[in-house]
Design a protein around this motif. Structure first.
Motif, PDB file in Angstrom:
ATOM      1  N   HIS A 148     -21.329  36.476  -8.273  1.00 43.91           N
ATOM      2  CA  HIS A 148     -19.878  36.316  -8.159  1.00 43.91           C
ATOM      3  C   HIS A 148     -19.139  37.639  -8.244  1.00 43.91           C
ATOM      4  CE1 HIS A 148     -15.756  35.224  -9.312  1.00 43.91           C
ATOM      5  NE2 HIS A 148     -15.979  34.165  -8.542  1.00 43.91           N
ATOM      6  N   PHE A 149     -19.619  38.536  -9.091  1.00 41.56           N
ATOM      7  CA  PHE A 149     -18.804  39.731  -9.366  1.00 41.56           C
ATOM      8  C   PHE A 149     -19.293  41.000  -8.669  1.00 41.56           C
ATOM      9  CE2 PHE A 149     -17.689  37.057 -13.044  1.00 41.56           C
ATOM     10  CZ  PHE A 149     -16.320  37.127 -12.957  1.00 41.56           C
ATOM     11  N   ILE A 150     -20.570  41.008  -8.262  1.00 38.12           N
ATOM     12  CA  ILE A 150     -21.086  42.263  -7.713  1.00 38.12           C
ATOM     13  C   ILE A 150     -21.282  42.148  -6.199  1.00 38.12           C
ATOM     14  CG2 ILE A 150     -23.051  43.883  -7.786  1.00 38.12           C
ATOM     15  CD1 ILE A 150     -23.206  43.379 -10.746  1.00 38.12           C
TER      16      ILE A 150
ATOM     17  N   LEU B  43     -24.817  42.823 -18.052  1.00 44.93           N
ATOM     18  CA  LEU B  43     -24.111  42.301 -16.870  1.00 44.93           C
ATOM     19  C   LEU B  43     -22.697  42.871 -16.782  1.00 44.93           C
ATOM     20  CD1 LEU B  43     -24.815  38.526 -16.275  1.00 44.93           C
ATOM     21  CD2 LEU B  43     -25.797  40.566 -15.223  1.00 44.93           C
ATOM     22  N   ILE B  44     -22.008  42.836 -17.891  1.00 48.85           N
ATOM     23  CA  ILE B  44     -20.618  43.316 -17.854  1.00 48.85           C
ATOM     24  C   ILE B  44     -20.598  44.825 -17.611  1.00 48.85           C
ATOM     25  CG2 ILE B  44     -18.498  43.512 -19.209  1.00 48.85           C
ATOM     26  CD1 ILE B  44     -19.076  40.713 -20.185  1.00 48.85           C
ATOM     27  N   PHE B  45     -21.570  45.498 -18.168  1.00 51.01           N
ATOM     28  CA  PHE B  45     -21.696  46.932 -17.904  1.00 51.01           C
ATOM     29  C   PHE B  45     -21.874  47.162 -16.395  1.00 51.01           C
ATOM     30  CE2 PHE B  45     -25.060  50.074 -16.959  1.00 51.01           C
ATOM     31  CZ  PHE B  45     -24.346  51.248 -17.180  1.00 51.01           C
ATOM     32  N   ALA B  46     -22.798  46.406 -15.802  1.00 50.16           N
ATOM     33  CA  ALA B  46     -23.090  46.601 -14.375  1.00 50.16           C
ATOM     34  C   ALA B  46     -21.860  46.320 -13.515  1.00 50.16           C
ATOM     35  CB  ALA B  46     -24.246  45.689 -13.971  1.00 50.16           C
ATOM     36  N   ILE B  47     -21.137  45.261 -13.872  1.00 47.88           N
ATOM     37  CA  ILE B  47     -19.953  44.906 -13.070  1.00 47.88           C
ATOM     38  C   ILE B  47     -18.901  46.009 -13.165  1.00 47.88           C
ATOM     39  CG2 ILE B  47     -18.071  43.238 -12.803  1.00 47.88           C
ATOM     40  CD1 ILE B  47     -19.995  41.136 -14.117  1.00 47.88           C
TER      41      ILE B  47
END
Ligand SMILES: NC(=O)c1ccc[n+]([C@@H]2O[C@H](COP(=O)([O-])OP(=O)(O)OC[C@H]3O[C@@H](n4cnc5c(N)ncnc54)[C@H](O)[C@@H]3O)[C@@H](O)[C@H]2O)c1
Ligand SMILES: N[C@@H](CCO)C(=O)O
Ligand code: NA
Length: 820
Positions: A80-82, A133-137
């Motif tokens: 969804h985010f990346i 995940l939040i780091f990657a986004i």
């Protein structure tokens, strides 16, 4: 560093919530990168991991489905985010983590056992995955972020599952780590840490808050933000108290007291490192980010309220240890609490009277059997010697804590608390107040918990306005008029009397409707018709009792002859009764007495001013005279509006039936006018007055002289009655003519003198005080010891919808004033 933000599991739980989290971080990142963010695992993931661990430890079970569920949830976030082009690298990293997780589970499966140490290693994947995940986004969005595995900077001992932080080692590690990465936003795994050997540990209850607090304290940040899914700490549990609102500012000590008893938004012990350094904690709502939330700090910004909040524990048992042998004997309580500590039994509250005759303390009911056994064993000798009489354990209790630093500066707080509970018939089983005056606790019966919380909340936070819960039974002439009058006065009552009337239930003989949140007054009749159920009075009353709302009033605006049998039960449930219906007060004397005694004993009101003379202040005046010590010698009066009207209006040549129809049409008669014409209605009224002055008279003690022909009296229906009345016109003409011939008029007069009641039609001349009457006027003359030579006379309209409803209304308001 400026501040630390912490997002809990619900904030990291779904695509939508992560969207909000990202927006909050990005908005912070606009002005500076001088902050760090701590994350919990996605909601539910920690539980799934623990479940997988338990499963893995069993032979022949598979954990594949659970792992896939966890993996899929994280993949969905990535997708969804990346952007597609950036996904493969992130997916690969998640796969690596999940493979590592599989290995841990394989290990568990091999040895068929899960130790606290492996459990910690297992659950660490939750925070590692969510934070990564939040780091990657954010990295892909171009924010200057870095990923922090807290195991590298927070060092603990090896008490797995609730490890203790070694601050001496940890603090320098934290400062060095963030110094190296200065200018970037650190994204930190919450909850997890490691021991000296580098093995994964976890921080126990409130774990991620603790991470934020430890890092915040080490870096000396200006504020810690705890982002959760509610608008901060509330004045009470909003599920139990609808009017609860956010506390803007609260002290550390108050927060401790409140959360000890329920309000689980934060777990203060986990914030201890920040408290110790005076770092304010702000509790914010991820789903309502612009709301200011609650600041927990050392400094108070001055609340306008005496108390700060209310919390409760729903289930509680109270242990009472008593005996004369405890008086003056040092060491009984020392022994008691040593034993409880040894058995790891946590005591919620303690209360001991200065007589030292008993000690009582509250515990979780699940350990009450154990406590009894332990105490019986420990105090066996004292019990044999009779020094301790027994151990009494009471269950089905709840405790409420009223908390606030402001209580120290105010007197009368406990008075206010206890009287508000008392007025609502809530029995206080035990109380405790610490000398810090920060917390007053009351133990009550569990069934009263919700009512008590609402009563207390209203008393301290909405003291200007008292909400009365009104149940209106009978929506006929009087009931409808009453509703209209209440609508017209809503504003006045709120402003000048501090009362809000909430119509919580309404019924007529066809339909009934109950709505806890209230029924709009101007829609009540329509809604009753539309949404009401078929009337079942017993069911209606059962529901009212079950709702157990504070400040409840039952208004019986029917002429029903059985409804009063419910009054007793209503009083016993602390519900006041207001009624124009005369049946209860004119029924069998024993029942009458029981009703009045019960209302008095329960401290509820039973008001019925309109039983006599409608809105005229007859009962109140009489009660005032009695209370002030006057003695009644005689009561005489015209007590029927209908009969008064008939004899004022009917002249030979007119139709008696037509005049009676007019009386009915004007709302003077009883729903069944035979009650008026038979003298029954008057008999009830004078009987009620006789009982008010202390006479134990029964209905059968009254002599009623008939005024209508037997045929009228025998008429089986109201229609048949009117037909008979029409046939009897000559009879009534003759009565009036005979009287007029003497220059007199007819008056239907009730008289109570020498403990005897007589009622009958009298012909009176111009010299008689009752000669001059108008409309549906009533007149009542009290001859008393004080009003001896000339009686006290009350005169005016004694029937009709407006004057009656206003009398009922005034009774309701008087209950409101009593409660306010
Ligand atoms: N009219 C007056 O001037 C006056 C004055 C003083 C007292 N009162 C008393 O006021 C009361 C009401 O009089 P009213 O003129 O409004 O009567 P009404 O007939 O107009 O209204 C009575 C209402 O009670 C309802 N009802 C009856 N039995 C019921 C039951 N078992 N459950 C639920 N609802 C039921 C009816 O449906 C109706 O809505 C009577 O007791 C009367 O004696 C009237
Ligand atoms: N029907 C009653 C009403 C007042 O109680 C009357 O006529 O007086
Ligand atoms: Na009255």
């Amino acid at each position: 560093m400026e501040k630390i933000l912490k997002f809990g599991g619900t904030s990291c739980g779904s695509i939508e919530s992560i969207q909000s989290v990202l927006a909050i971080i990005e908005s912070n990142g606009k002005s500076s990168s001088d902050f760090a963010v701590v994350f919990s695992a996605m909601s539910g993931v920690t539980n799934h991991l623990l479940e997988a661990g338990t499963l893995a430890a069993q032979p022949k079970s598979t954990v594949n489905t659970l792992i896939e569920t966890i993996e899929t949830r994280h993949f969905e976030v990535i997708k969804h985010f990346i952007p597609v082009t950036g996904q493969s690298q992130v997916i690969a990293h998640v796969r690596t983590l999940v493979n590592e997780l599989r290995d841990v589970l394989k290990g568990i499966n091999l040895i068929k056992e899960i130790s606290p140490k492996t459990s910690d290693a297992l659950v660490s994947f939750g925070e590692r995955l969510s934070t990564y995940l939040i780091f990657a986004i954010l990295q892909q969005k171009g924010l200057p972020v870095f990923y922090v595995d807290a195991r590298e900077i927070i060092k603990t001992n090896s008490t797995f599952s609730h490890s203790e932080v070694d601050f001496e080692v940890t603090n320098p590690l934290i400062t060095a780590y963030f110094e190296t990465n200065k200018g970037k936003i650190g994204l930190v795994t919450g909850f997890i840490a490691s021991n000296a050997k580098g093995e994964t540990t976890t921080l126990g209850r409130g774990g991620s808050d603790y991470t934020a607090s430890v890092i915040g304290a080490a870096l000396g940040v200006k504020e810690i933000e705890i982002w959760t899914d509610v608008d901060g700490m509330m004045t009470a549990d909003p599920r139990k108290v609808k009017s609860a609102f956010t506390i803007p500012s609260i002290s550390y000590a108050e927060a401790m007291e409140l959360t000890h008893f329920g309000a689980k938004v934060i777990y203060p012990p986990s914030l201890q490192p920040a408290f110790a350094k005076n770092i304010p904690i702000r509790v914010l709502n991820t789903f309502n980010p612009s709301f200011a939330g609650t600041v927990v700090s050392k400094e108070l910004t001055g609340s306008p309220y005496i108390i700060t909040g209310i919390s409760s524990i729903d289930q509680l048992a109270l242990v009472n240890l008593q005996g004369s042998g405890m008086i003056g004997v040092a060491g009984v309580s020392a022994k008691l609490f040593t034993v409880l500590a040894r058995e790891k039994i946590s005591v919620v509250l303690i209360s001991q009277a200065s007589s030292e005759h008993s000690i009582c303390f509250a515990i979780d009911p699940s350990v009450s059997d154990k406590v009894r056994k332990v105490l019986e064993k420990e105090f066996a000798a004292e019990m044999v010697a009779g020094d301790i009489e027994g151990i009494d354990i009471q269950k089905e209790l709840s405790v409420i804590a009223v908390v606030g630093e402001g209580m120290r500066k105010h007197t009368g707080v406990s008075g206010k608390l206890f009287s508000s509970l008392g007025k609502n018939g809530i029995n206080i089983v035990a109380t405790a107040q610490g000398s810090s005056e920060l917390n007053i606790s009351v133990v009550i019966e569990k069934k009263d918990l919700s009512k008590a919380l609402n009563v207390i909340h209203e008393t301290f936070f909405f003291s200007q306005i008292k909400t009365l819960h009104l149940y209106l039974v009978g929506a006929g002439l009087i009931g409808k008029t009453l509703l209209e009058q209440i609508i017209g006065q809503e504003h006045y009552l709120a402003k000048y009397k501090g009362i809000k009337i909430r119509l919580t239930g309404i019924a007529n003989s066809r339909k009934q409707l109950i709505k806890e949140e209230g029924i709009e007054l101007d829609q009540a009749l329509r809604l009753l018709d539309l949404d009401g159920d078929t009337t079942d009075l017993a069911g209606f009353i059962t529901k009212i009792k079950a709702l157990n709302l504070p400040n409840s009033i039952f208004a019986d605006c029917t002429a029903n002859k059985e409804i009063y049998t419910n009054y007793l039960g209503l009083f016993q449930s602390n519900i006041s009764v207001v009624t124009p219906n005369k049946v209860a007060n004119s029924g069998p004397y024993d029942l009458y007495a029981q009703l009045h005694q019960t209302a008095l004993a329960k401290g509820v009101k039973f008001l019925y001013e309109t039983n006599v003379g409608a809105g005229l202040p007859v009962i109140n005046t009489l009660q005032g005279l009695i209370a002030s010590g006057d003695r009644f010698e005689k009561i005489e009066g015209i007590l029927s509006g209908t009969l008064s009207f008939l004899f004022n209006q009917f002249k030979p040549g007119k139709s008696f039936g037509e005049v009676l129809r007019a009386a009915k049409q004007k709302g003077y008669t009883e729903p069944d006018p035979r009650e008026d014409l038979s003298g029954m209605d008057v008999a009830r009224k004078i009987l009620i007055l006789s009982r008010e002055i202390g006479l134990k008279l029964e209905f059968s003690d009254i002599t009623i002289e008939k005024i209508i022909p037997t045929a009228c009296e025998a008429a089986p229906t109201v229609d048949a009655f009117f037909e008979e009345i029409d046939k009897a016109n000559d009879f009534f003409e003759k009565l009036v003519n005979d009287s007029a011939a003497k220059g007199e008029v007819l008056r239907y007069i009730a008289c109570l003198e020498d403990q005897k009641i007589t009622i009958g039609l009298r012909s009176v001349g111009p010299a008689h005080p009752f000669y001059q009457m108008d409309g549906a006027d009533n007149v009542i003359a009290f001859t008393t010891k004080r009003y001896h030579d000339r009686p006290l006379v009350i005169k005016g309209p004694g029937a009709g919808a407006e004057v009656t409803a206003s009398g009922v209304f005034a009774d309701i308001v008087s209950i409101g004033s009593h409660l306010a």
